[in-house]
Design a protein around this motif. Structure first.
Motif, mmCIF file in Angstrom:
data_model
loop_
_atom_site.group_PDB
_atom_site.id
_atom_site.type_symbol
_atom_site.label_atom_id
_atom_site.label_comp_id
_atom_site.label_asym_id
_atom_site.label_seq_id
_atom_site.Cartn_x
_atom_site.Cartn_y
_atom_site.Cartn_z
ATOM 1 N N ALA A 194 3.572 -15.273 -2.645
ATOM 2 C CA ALA A 194 3.395 -15.737 -1.147
ATOM 3 C C ALA A 194 2.567 -14.761 -0.107
ATOM 4 N N LEU A 195 2.459 -13.440 -0.466
ATOM 5 C CA LEU A 195 1.673 -12.651 0.117
ATOM 6 C C LEU A 195 0.231 -12.968 0.003
ATOM 7 N N GLU A 196 -0.212 -13.339 -1.169
ATOM 8 C CA GLU A 196 -1.624 -13.731 -1.640
ATOM 9 C C GLU A 196 -2.105 -14.921 -0.737
ATOM 10 N N PHE A 197 -1.126 -16.138 -0.757
ATOM 11 C CA PHE A 197 -1.348 -17.477 -0.104
ATOM 12 C C PHE A 197 -1.382 -17.083 1.287
ATOM 13 N N TYR A 198 -0.552 -16.207 1.977
ATOM 14 C CA TYR A 198 -1.002 -16.005 3.341
ATOM 15 C C TYR A 198 -2.231 -15.405 3.455
ATOM 16 N N HIS A 199 -2.629 -14.450 2.800
ATOM 17 C CA HIS A 199 -3.431 -13.537 2.641
ATOM 18 C C HIS A 199 -5.064 -14.475 3.113
ATOM 19 N N ASN A 200 -5.007 -15.592 2.166
ATOM 20 C CA ASN A 200 -5.966 -16.681 1.943
ATOM 21 C C ASN A 200 -6.058 -17.580 3.251
ATOM 22 N N CYS A 254 16.814 0.351 5.459
ATOM 23 C CA CYS A 254 16.703 -0.600 4.417
ATOM 24 C C CYS A 254 15.805 0.388 3.122
ATOM 25 N N SER A 255 16.156 -0.468 1.997
ATOM 26 C CA SER A 255 15.311 0.099 0.881
ATOM 27 C C SER A 255 13.807 -0.500 0.731
ATOM 28 N N VAL A 256 13.010 0.246 0.380
ATOM 29 C CA VAL A 256 11.497 -0.124 0.298
ATOM 30 C C VAL A 256 11.071 -0.696 -1.101
ATOM 31 N N LEU A 257 10.376 -1.824 -1.187
ATOM 32 C CA LEU A 257 9.936 -2.157 -2.436
ATOM 33 C C LEU A 257 8.364 -2.268 -2.205
ATOM 34 N N LEU A 258 7.765 -2.368 -3.651
ATOM 35 C CA LEU A 258 6.273 -2.042 -3.602
ATOM 36 C C LEU A 258 5.504 -3.442 -4.185
ATOM 37 N N SER A 259 4.806 -4.097 -3.560
ATOM 38 C CA SER A 259 4.109 -5.085 -4.035
ATOM 39 C C SER A 259 2.720 -4.922 -4.527
ATOM 40 N N PHE A 260 2.563 -5.397 -5.922
ATOM 41 C CA PHE A 260 1.191 -4.782 -6.620
ATOM 42 C C PHE A 260 0.149 -6.133 -6.702
ATOM 43 N N TRP A 261 0.317 -7.073 -5.603
ATOM 44 C CA TRP A 261 -0.539 -8.177 -5.744
ATOM 45 C C TRP A 261 -1.914 -7.513 -5.115
ATOM 46 N N ARG A 262 -2.123 -6.890 -4.335
ATOM 47 C CA ARG A 262 -3.367 -6.488 -3.653
ATOM 48 C C ARG A 262 -4.239 -5.844 -4.816
ATOM 49 N N VAL A 263 -3.846 -4.839 -5.601
ATOM 50 C CA VAL A 263 -4.274 -4.382 -6.735
ATOM 51 C C VAL A 263 -4.712 -5.405 -7.978
ATOM 52 N N ARG A 264 -3.679 -6.117 -8.137
ATOM 53 C CA ARG A 264 -4.039 -7.214 -9.190
ATOM 54 C C ARG A 264 -5.048 -8.061 -9.041
ATOM 55 N N HIS A 265 -5.106 -8.482 -7.684
ATOM 56 C CA HIS A 265 -6.042 -9.642 -6.928
ATOM 57 C C HIS A 265 -7.451 -8.972 -7.238
ATOM 58 N N SER A 266 -7.475 -7.657 -6.916
ATOM 59 C CA SER A 266 -8.834 -6.875 -6.719
ATOM 60 C C SER A 266 -9.395 -6.764 -8.206
ATOM 61 N N TRP A 267 -8.435 -6.375 -9.330
ATOM 62 C CA TRP A 267 -8.902 -6.159 -10.501
ATOM 63 C C TRP A 267 -9.227 -7.546 -11.056
ATOM 64 N N HIS A 268 -8.553 -8.495 -10.947
ATOM 65 C CA HIS A 268 -8.837 -9.664 -11.661
ATOM 66 C C HIS A 268 -10.132 -10.277 -10.879
ATOM 67 N N LYS A 269 -10.404 -10.150 -9.811
ATOM 68 C CA LYS A 269 -11.573 -10.849 -9.272
ATOM 69 C C LYS A 269 -12.852 -10.133 -9.596
ATOM 70 N N ASN A 270 -12.734 -8.806 -9.645
ATOM 71 C CA ASN A 270 -14.003 -7.905 -10.299
ATOM 72 C C ASN A 270 -13.984 -8.164 -11.853
ATOM 73 N N ASP A 289 0.993 -1.192 0.001
ATOM 74 C CA ASP A 289 0.149 -0.182 0.048
ATOM 75 C C ASP A 289 0.833 1.241 0.017
ATOM 76 N N PRO A 290 0.964 2.023 -1.160
ATOM 77 C CA PRO A 290 1.624 3.159 -1.054
ATOM 78 C C PRO A 290 1.456 4.250 0.051
ATOM 79 N N SER A 291 0.103 4.234 0.661
ATOM 80 C CA SER A 291 -0.027 5.104 1.596
ATOM 81 C C SER A 291 0.804 4.710 2.881
ATOM 82 N N MET A 292 1.386 3.972 2.988
ATOM 83 C CA MET A 292 2.254 3.297 4.238
ATOM 84 C C MET A 292 3.247 4.353 4.428
#
Length: 713
Positions: free
Chosen positions: A474-480, A379-395, A365-368
């Motif tokens: 991995a994040l998607e699997f944990y969320h489920n 440390c450096s920060v990376l962005l995961s796009f899984w939550r957006v892709r998951h929502s778009w795909h499901k809808n 979430d970029p608002s973090m």
């Protein structure tokens, strides 16, 4: 005062291991009471429990230390600051003493009411007059430091003879040969199995079978009794999450009774919301083990529509790259409260391991509060796009026809790639919504839910490195997993509106499932698994097990057919293969998830297509980072050569950290080699080494990935 000057001048010792004993410390002799020499050392006060556990795990004489006496100065008490002033005094004694209940043994006058039991139930003969003990003092002058005085470090009785353990000949054949209590690992195992629904009889049956295979009991854990397990089951069954009718009061009572599990707590107020950070001892150990110089990720929001307070999870990745929860933060406002709990969590970990550090932090979430993350964890920060892709795909699956899904998902993939890699003169989503206006159901959803946040996500995609799809899987699997384990099988939906229920469920049942996921012998209980115990490999790892022969590429199209690995008669069709917005017709994908068929199809597409195919987004970022590193004036030849060397060594280091079958594809390596040669005017030899990781003049171990120089990667 010379004594205290000498004591306070001693170094504070902080061994790097999770638990440590007296053998890991350097002890000093300082003059004490009645001209005796005290054997003492200074350790961090936060690590006193680690020292107690380490001393209890003595291989030559296993035992357990209990608090025999404790004195605390009240926090509100006014006192004069004195060098030898004490905030807290704790006397730890071996649990086989100090009284001696053996025949002819000495019992203190205050304990002479003890009546020996007729049956050897409970803890028979645990008091054998052991004199081993040590004192811990927390000083007013140094509240963060503990003074440990350890004069009696031998497990002997008043006569100077061994009184328990292997060295005591009279203890042979009795429980005094072993520690008086079971280990923390076995206690957690019993509790976890009970919480997930395994019966007492099954636990004891499996335990006894294991002991028999090892040739009989050889430690205290092998003496686990049916009575103990039954007692734990009864205690668990009678416990309740509702400690008070008022939810806020109930949470406060839980925090008071679980101080060791709470790293931050801020109660409700008129201006601030509840903030509660939960981390058990096991989670702390996993954070140290799998987070040191590796990645940590955040599942930023779980249950915002169903729970009274959403849950944020911090995750690390185990040897199979599966996500393990190492902390839960319960608060209605994540972005605005990160600065409160993040520093206490970091200090808690560093107090256990002063050398612990992260290599990178992944947010979804970029608002973090990214500035706070960089400041705290360095440390450096990376962005995961899984939550957006998951929502778009499901809808897409829910709101569009099959033809519309393919067209819209393809266009969304092109837009995201353009945002990441190309120039951006206008908002590409405006043209997208105009082009697909006929798909009104999805476009209305997109406008209402995502369009207000598109600006924030666009900026993040262009400025923050993107995490790989394996991390997203991995994040998607944990969320489920969390969804099933936390919200399934609750008959009363009103409990979702109580924070005390959420805290209790996370700390007991949910924690038990994730602990058992890492338990090496969990397969022995496979027949008792329920729906909540969904485990196994992530979609990315499953894709690696699909043979290439089970994948059929349709020439001239972006469609790929993948044979189901369970039912060989079933074939799954993957459309838009090669894109992170690929579509599959399997059940897992129709729920909005990335499945193994998509990953396998994308991998083969990227390997078999020609060089004109664009590299993956992650590889494009890696190439861009190299370009920026190597972009310098021609006359700076030394800097240029150093940059080339660093790029080679960093790529070698990355290759050494991943399994051979999950490294970059040949296509990615060729693209990287070609661009290095063409754009940076380096020799083919250097470019090939950078893309394939061949030997250079240095070894990969010469590169410290924790250095700020490598934050880009």
């Amino acid at each position: 005062m010379a004594r205290w000057d000498e004591i306070l001048s001693l170094p504070v010792q902080n061994p790097p291991t999770l638990d440590f004993s007296a053998g890991d410390l350097v002890w000093s002799k300082v003059e004490g009471w009645r001209d005796n020499l005290d054997r003492l050392a200074l350790i961090p006060y936060a690590r006193v429990d680690d020292f107690v556990r380490g001393e209890s795990a003595n291989k030559d004489c296993p035992t357990r230390f209990h608090v025999e006496a404790r004195r605390r100065r009240p926090p509100q008490a006014s006192c004069k600051q004195k060098v030898d002033g004490i905030l807290e005094y704790i006397l730890y004694w071996c649990s086989f003493g100090p009284d001696d209940h053996r025949k002819g043994g000495i019992v203190r006058p205050s304990r002479n009411t003890y009546v020996p039991k007729k049956k050897n139930a409970g803890r028979p003969n645990t008091k054998r007059g052991c004199t081993c003990h040590f004192i811990v003092k927390r000083l007013i002058a140094e509240p963060t430091v503990a003074l440990v005085i350890y004069n009696q470090d031998k497990h002997i009785d008043k006569m100077g003879l061994p009184c328990h353990g292997p060295q005591d000949k009279k203890a042979e054949g009795t429980r005094a040969m072993f520690a008086p209590y079971i280990s923390e690992d076995l206690r957690l195992r019993v509790w976890s199995l009970l919480y997930v629904g395994v019966s007492v009889e099954t636990i004891m049956q499996r335990h006894n079978e294991s002991v028999e295979k090892q040739g009989g009991p050889s430690n205290r854990d092998h003496l686990l009794t049916h009575r103990y397990v039954r007692r734990q089951e009864r205690s668990m069954r009678r416990s309740t999450y509702q400690l008070d009718e008022d939810d806020a009061v109930s949470i406060g009572l839980w925090v008071e009774s679980h101080q060791s599990h709470v790293f931050f707590y801020e109660d409700f107020s008129d201006t601030d919301p509840l903030v509660l950070g939960i981390q058990t001892e096991w989670q702390l150990q996993q954070m140290i083990r799998f987070g040191n110089k590796r990645l940590m990720a955040s599942d930023s929001s779980f249950g915002p529509n169903k729970l009274k307070h959403p849950v944020q999870t911090l995750l690390v990745f185990n040897s199979e790259n599966k996500a393990i929860p190492v902390a839960w933060i319960i608060t209605p406002r994540f972005a605005s409260t990160a600065h409160k709990w993040m520093r206490p969590l970091y200090n808690r970990v560093r107090s256990k391991d002063p050398n612990w550090m992260l290599a990178g932090f992944i947010v979804d979430d970029p608002s973090m509060d990214i500035l706070t993350i960089r400041d705290v964890f360095q440390c450096s920060v990376l962005l995961s796009f899984w939550r957006v892709r998951h929502s778009w795909h499901k809808n897409l699956v829910k709101r569009c026809t099959e033809t519309e899904r393919v067209q819209i998902s393809q266009q969304l993939g092109l837009i995201v790639d353009k945002i990441r890699t190309g120039p951006l003169n206008m908002n590409p989503f405006d043209a997208f919504m105009e082009e697909f206006g006929a798909s009104s159901d999805f476009i209305d959803y997109f406008k209402a839910t995502w369009y207000p946040r598109i600006g924030l996500w666009t900026t993040a995609l262009r400025t923050i490195p993107l995490a790989s799809q394996e991390t997203g899987a991995a994040l998607e699997f944990y969320h489920n997993q969390l969804k099933v384990r936390l919200l399934l099988n609750e008959k009363d939906s009103d409990v979702y509106q109580r924070a005390d229920w959420l805290v209790d469920k996370l700390g007991t049942k949910v924690h038990s499932y994730f602990w058992l996921d890492e338990y090496s012998e969990k397969d022995y209980f496979a027949r008792y698994w329920k729906d909540e115990w969904i485990t196994g490999l992530t979609s990315w790892r499953k894709a690696l097990k699909i043979p290439d022969s089970d994948v059929i590429l349709e020439e001239g199209t972006s469609c790929v057919r993948v044979i189901n690995q369970v039912d060989r008669d079933k074939v799954h069709l993957v459309r838009n293969s090669g894109s992170q917005f690929a579509l599959c017709d399997c059940k897992w994908a129709e729920m909005g998830n990335l499945c193994e068929h998509v990953f396998k199809a994308s991998k083969l597409i990227l390997e078999k297509e020609n060089m004109d195919l664009h590299p993956s987004t992650t590889v494009s970022q890696y190439i861009q980072a190299l370009l920026e590193m190597l972009h310098c004036p021609t006359n700076n030849s030394l800097i240029r050569d150093h940059a080339v060397s660093l790029s080679v060594l960093v790529h070698k280091k990355l290759d050494s950290l991943v399994a051979p079958d999950s490294r970059s594809t040949p296509m990615d390596q060729l693209v990287l080699s070609k661009i290095l040669q063409k754009r940076m005017m380096v020799g083919p030899g250097v470019a090939e080494q950078s893309s394939s990781g061949r030997e250079t003049g240095c070894t990969a171990m010469d590169v410290d990935l924790s250095s700020p120089l490598y934050g880009t990667f």
